[in-house]
Design an enzyme around this catalytic site. Structure first.
Site, PDB file in Angstrom:
ATOM      1  N   LYS A  52       0.846  -1.202   0.000  1.00  0.00           N
ATOM      2  CA  LYS A  52       0.000   0.000   0.000  1.00  0.00           C
ATOM      3  C   LYS A  52       0.880   1.250   0.000  1.00  0.00           C
ATOM      4  CE  LYS A  52      -3.964   1.982   2.548  1.00  0.00           C
ATOM      5  NZ  LYS A  52      -4.818   1.873   3.756  1.00  0.00           N
ATOM      6  N   SER A 127      -9.782   2.275   2.836  1.00  0.00           N
ATOM      7  CA  SER A 127      -8.926   2.978   1.917  1.00  0.00           C
ATOM      8  C   SER A 127      -7.989   2.076   1.122  1.00  0.00           C
ATOM      9  CB  SER A 127      -8.069   4.004   2.679  1.00  0.00           C
ATOM     10  OG  SER A 127      -7.194   3.352   3.595  1.00  0.00           O
ATOM     11  N   SER A 151      -9.711  -0.168   6.971  1.00  0.00           N
ATOM     12  CA  SER A 151      -9.166  -0.105   5.605  1.00  0.00           C
ATOM     13  C   SER A 151      -8.503  -1.375   5.095  1.00  0.00           C
ATOM     14  CB  SER A 151      -8.181   1.045   5.481  1.00  0.00           C
ATOM     15  OG  SER A 151      -8.899   2.249   5.468  1.00  0.00           O
TER      16      SER A 151
HETATM   17  N1  GLN Z   1     -13.053   4.322   6.088  1.00  0.00           N
HETATM   18  C1  GLN Z   1     -12.270   4.709   7.224  1.00  0.00           C
HETATM   19  C2  GLN Z   1     -11.993   6.180   7.178  1.00  0.00           C
HETATM   20  O1  GLN Z   1     -12.313   6.766   6.207  1.00  0.00           O
HETATM   21  C3  GLN Z   1     -11.075   3.857   7.240  1.00  0.00           C
HETATM   22  C4  GLN Z   1      -9.772   4.517   7.307  1.00  0.00           C
HETATM   23  C5  GLN Z   1      -8.647   3.564   7.444  1.00  0.00           C
HETATM   24  O2  GLN Z   1      -8.789   2.473   8.006  1.00  0.00           O
HETATM   25  N2  GLN Z   1      -7.513   4.003   6.982  1.00  0.00           N
HETATM   26  O3  GLN Z   1     -11.487   6.764   8.080  1.00  0.00           O
END
Ligand code: GLN
Length: 455
Positions: A52, A127, A151
């Site tokens: 990532k 994400s 995420s």
């Molecule tokens: N969807 C979550 C957010 O927008 C997840 C973020 C993450 O785990 N990096 O904060």
């Protein structure tokens, strides 16, 4: 070579990668040579892996999905990346993500969305949609993600892959571009539970460069997964279903597959109880104050001086004007929204009302988990309330986007580990669903044993 060919064949459609590693074959050849020379290599030596883009890599750009870091090549490797290299894994490239890991669909990447390999018109979750899509599309056998509020697990659920958020502090955050430091955790994205255990074994462990890193000795998670394959590994295990994580607003096909998974567990001799965690109703609200608060502070370092982009306003300008112009152009809309929310929540007049209250809810979530784990060995829920939704459907509705994280956020607030495992396809749309298992902090091994048994 096979994975590079696959990337060349499908990534034009999937767009899982932001950067493909030109040196991958050379690295692979070096590992082959070392094997031929009789060197003792680890279980994953020679296996390619996608990384990532939130993770710093000294030989590849690391943008965290943002224009403000376009082309930035870090002067060091994240500890987890250094561990991959030391174990002989071959970095295939960097994967797409929502900008600074803010989002649940990968549509907030400054470099365009990733498409779900199951249906290219749908989101791959976020994400870490790039890592999940790369694994689901067979562009990579393994990937790394980061999970601050889901995420790793939510993209896992909607792409039919396995995703693990380890216990907070058990995997180093050094060199992971910080979103919310008290929530962030790096973890595996794979196709099977055993693969995840093997990868977790490579990245786990204390790091003196991360001040929140735990000093525990960890068991072998690969062995924990193998133990789950023994007959009767689920007999007598106490499994709790959290009422608040399987309620209204969940898609029928997700609930259907979840009910089947519960029946499988019970058929295998597990004892199922339903438990309530009342504080979870406020978990999303608390998370969306704590996360923006921490993010607004973490992102202050993107000031046009230290990293990446610098925009000079027309006719020159003061340091502050350069900074403002750079942040105006360099950050996307979701990042700006969260910086504004976060600085507001932290401002003197509102600190107690917002940030303070959110921290109290966080304590209640931790207490609810402690109470539940007094009664059961693991907790289960669907990993996400719905299957993959169409690209564009929620992009203009932040609250609808935030609700995707309902099931995953409590584990981050409490620092406990969670895994998402494919649970079959939803009846109404034929798209993947996932089941989440959660265990007490430091008990990641349980996720592997019971996860592998259920898989
Ligand atoms: N969807 C979550 C957010 O927008 C997840 C973020 C993450 O785990 N990096 O904060």
């Amino acid at each position: 070579r096979a994975h590079l060919d696959r990337i060349a064949a499908v990534d034009g459609d999937v767009h899982a990668f932001l950067h493909v590693n030109a040196a991958a074959l050379e690295t692979a050849a070096a590992i082959d040579a070392s094997r031929a020379a009789g060197d003792e290599l680890g279980a994953l030596a020679g296996v390619p892996i996608a990384i990532k883009d939130v993770l710093c890599t000294l030989d590849m750009p690391s943008t965290s999905g943002s224009k403000i870091l376009e082309g930035w090549i870090p002067p060091y490797d994240a500890t987890v990346v250094a561990k991959l290299r030391a174990a002989g894994l071959v970095p295939l490239g960097k994967t797409n993500m929502d900008e600074f890991a803010m989002g649940s669909s990968t549509e907030f990447s400054a470099y365009g969305p990733t498409h779900n390999p199951w249906d290219l018109d749908r989101i791959p979750g976020g994400s870490g949609g790039g890592s999940a899509a790369a694994v689901a599309a067979f562009e990579a056998p393994l990937a790394l993600g980061s999970d601050t509020g889901g995420s790793i697990r939510q993209p896992g659920a909607v792409t039919g892959t396995v995703g693990v958020k380890p216990t907070y502090g058990s995997v180093s955050r050094y060199g992971a571009i910080a979103l919310a430091s008290s929530l962030d955790q790096v973890g595996p994205v794979t196709r099977t539970v055993l693969d995840a255990g093997l990868l977790h074994d490579v990245i786990k462990g204390h790091d003196k460069r991360d001040s929140t890193s735990l000093t525990d000795e960890w068991p072998s998670f690969a062995d924990a997964a193998r133990a789950g394959l023994a007959p009767d590994s689920l007999r007598g295990v106490k499994v709790g279903i959290v009422t608040e994580l399987n309620g209204e607003g969940f898609q029928a096909g997700v609930k259907g597959r979840f009910a089947e998974a519960v029946a499988l567990l019970s058929g295998a001799g597990a004892e199922i109880v339903e438990l309530s965690a009342p504080s979870f109703e406020y978990a999303i609200s608390a998370y969306y104050l704590i996360l923006p608060a921490e993010a607004s502070s973490n992102l202050a370092k993107f000031d046009s001086v230290r990293f990446g982009l610098r925009v000079n306003p027309e006719g020159g300008g003061t340091v502050e004007q350069v900074m403002a112009a750079t942040r105006e152009q360099g950050f996307g809309p979701e990042v700006k929204r969260r910086i504004i929310l976060g600085t507001y929540a932290l401002s003197a007049g509102y600190y107690d009302a917002y940030y303070g209250s959110a921290q109290k809810v966080r304590t209640l979530v931790q207490r609810d988990f402690a109470r539940l784990f007094d009664e059961v060995d693991i907790l289960i829920s669907p990993s996400a309330p719905t299957t993959a939704f169409p690209i564009g459907e929620k992009i203009d509705d932040p609250l609808a986007m935030y609700l995707n994280d309902l099931t995953t956020i409590p584990a981050n607030l409490a620092g406990i580990p969670g895994i998402s495992i494919p649970m079959g396809l939803a009846e109404e749309d034929g798209l993947p669903t996932g089941i989440q298992l959660m265990a007490p902090a430091r008990e990641d091994a349980r996720l592997y044993t019971y996860g592998a048994a259920l898989e």
